[in-house]
Design a protein around this motif. Structure first.
Motif, PDB file in Angstrom:
ATOM      1  N   ASP A 168      44.170  55.046  56.496  1.00 30.62           N
ATOM      2  CA  ASP A 168      43.525  55.913  57.631  1.00 30.62           C
ATOM      3  C   ASP A 168      42.539  57.063  56.946  1.00 30.62           C
ATOM      4  OD1 ASP A 168      46.476  55.846  59.771  1.00 30.62           O
ATOM      5  OD2 ASP A 168      44.922  54.366  59.445  1.00 30.62           O
ATOM      6  N   GLN A 169      43.008  57.637  56.081  1.00 32.37           N
ATOM      7  CA  GLN A 169      42.145  58.799  55.462  1.00 32.37           C
ATOM      8  C   GLN A 169      40.826  58.145  54.784  1.00 32.37           C
ATOM      9  OE1 GLN A 169      42.291  62.108  54.698  1.00 32.37           O
ATOM     10  NE2 GLN A 169      43.948  61.789  56.328  1.00 32.37           N
TER      11      GLN A 169
ATOM     12  N   LEU B 262      37.483  59.467  56.418  1.00 34.46           N
ATOM     13  CA  LEU B 262      36.699  60.250  55.587  1.00 34.46           C
ATOM     14  C   LEU B 262      35.235  59.538  55.024  1.00 34.46           C
ATOM     15  CD1 LEU B 262      39.235  62.235  53.363  1.00 34.46           C
ATOM     16  CD2 LEU B 262      37.894  63.001  55.448  1.00 34.46           C
ATOM     17  N   ASP B 263      35.363  58.048  55.382  1.00 34.38           N
ATOM     18  CA  ASP B 263      34.422  57.207  55.290  1.00 34.38           C
ATOM     19  C   ASP B 263      34.031  57.132  53.595  1.00 34.38           C
ATOM     20  OD1 ASP B 263      31.104  56.308  56.040  1.00 34.38           O
ATOM     21  OD2 ASP B 263      32.755  55.078  55.808  1.00 34.38           O
TER      22      ASP B 263
ATOM     23  N   LYS C 153      40.999  51.372  46.943  1.00 32.49           N
ATOM     24  CA  LYS C 153      39.462  51.250  46.788  1.00 32.49           C
ATOM     25  C   LYS C 153      39.296  50.190  47.986  1.00 32.49           C
ATOM     26  CE  LYS C 153      36.009  49.672  43.984  1.00 32.49           C
ATOM     27  NZ  LYS C 153      35.498  48.150  43.598  1.00 32.49           N
ATOM     28  N   ARG C 154      38.134  50.624  48.678  1.00 32.42           N
ATOM     29  CA  ARG C 154      37.625  49.695  49.745  1.00 32.42           C
ATOM     30  C   ARG C 154      36.754  48.612  49.105  1.00 32.42           C
ATOM     31  NH1 ARG C 154      37.493  51.419  54.775  1.00 32.42           N
ATOM     32  NH2 ARG C 154      37.040  53.530  54.063  1.00 32.42           N
ATOM     33  N   ARG C 155      37.066  47.409  49.595  1.00 35.26           N
ATOM     34  CA  ARG C 155      36.040  46.267  49.060  1.00 35.26           C
ATOM     35  C   ARG C 155      34.806  46.181  50.148  1.00 35.26           C
ATOM     36  NH1 ARG C 155      40.017  41.727  46.841  1.00 35.26           N
ATOM     37  NH2 ARG C 155      38.172  40.560  47.242  1.00 35.26           N
ATOM     38  N   THR C 156      33.947  45.335  49.475  1.00 40.37           N
ATOM     39  CA  THR C 156      32.780  45.271  50.538  1.00 40.37           C
ATOM     40  C   THR C 156      33.381  44.268  51.901  1.00 40.37           C
ATOM     41  OG1 THR C 156      32.045  43.214  49.321  1.00 40.37           O
ATOM     42  CG2 THR C 156      30.964  45.465  48.987  1.00 40.37           C
TER      43      THR C 156
END
Length: 178
Positions: A140-141, A145-146, A164-167
């Motif tokens: 959620d953070q 926070l994007d 870590k966000r993936r594409t």
């Protein structure tokens, strides 16, 4: 998608049940990874007669957690308000996913001629405090926070972790061994 309806302090009539299924059962068409929808209808004894009927909606699934709690003078009004709230959350979430897919950087676009030398491979250094939170709170953070990544102290397994966000919109989780 599984839809479960509970009621407290109010009789769940067939008319109300059909209305809830019609209004809240259609969100699986907008998001395909919804697994379960829980709806609770209850009547509270409040001073205002306009806020006695309460409807709470919990939608969960793969990378989806939506919640709405709405009040109204009738259960039908509260269901309508909750459906609007969930629809807004879905549109906001879908907009973020579409924006990220357009803006996301790809590793494949790097040229071999522009590859950095091994001596100066560190481009930026970031200092980050590892705050204690659960994995769901960390996800959620990242959405709020994007950020592309977040280091946190995982309260579930008591270890420092990196999310870590993936594409493609999914997440990678790195857990420290110590």
């Amino acid at each position: 998608m599984e839809l479960s309806i509970k009621s407290r302090n109010i009789e769940l009539t067939p008319k109300l049940k059909d209305y809830i299924e019609r209004k809240l059962g259609r969100f699986d068409r907008k998001l395909e990874n919804i697994m379960e929808t829980k709806v609770e209808v209850l009547e509270e004894h409040t001073r205002s007669a306009l806020e006695r009927q309460v409807v709470t909606v919990n939608i969960s699934g793969a990378n989806v957690a939506l919640y709405a709690e709405e009040r109204g003078d009738t259960a039908l009004t509260a269901v309508d308000r909750a459906a609007e709230s969930i629809a807004k959350q879905i549109e906001r979430r879908k907009g973020k996913w579409q924006y990220r897919s357009k803006v996301g950087r790809s590793v494949r676009t790097l040229d071999a001629a522009v590859a950095p030398s091994p001596i100066g491979r560190i481009a930026e250094t970031h200092c980050m405090e590892a705050k204690p939170m659960s994995l769901a709170e960390a996800q959620d953070q990242l959405d709020i926070l994007d950020y592309d990544y977040l280091m946190f102290f995982n309260t579930d397994n008591k270890k420092v972790s990196l999310l870590k966000r993936r594409t493609d919109g999914r997440f990678d989780l790195v857990i420290s061994e110590s």
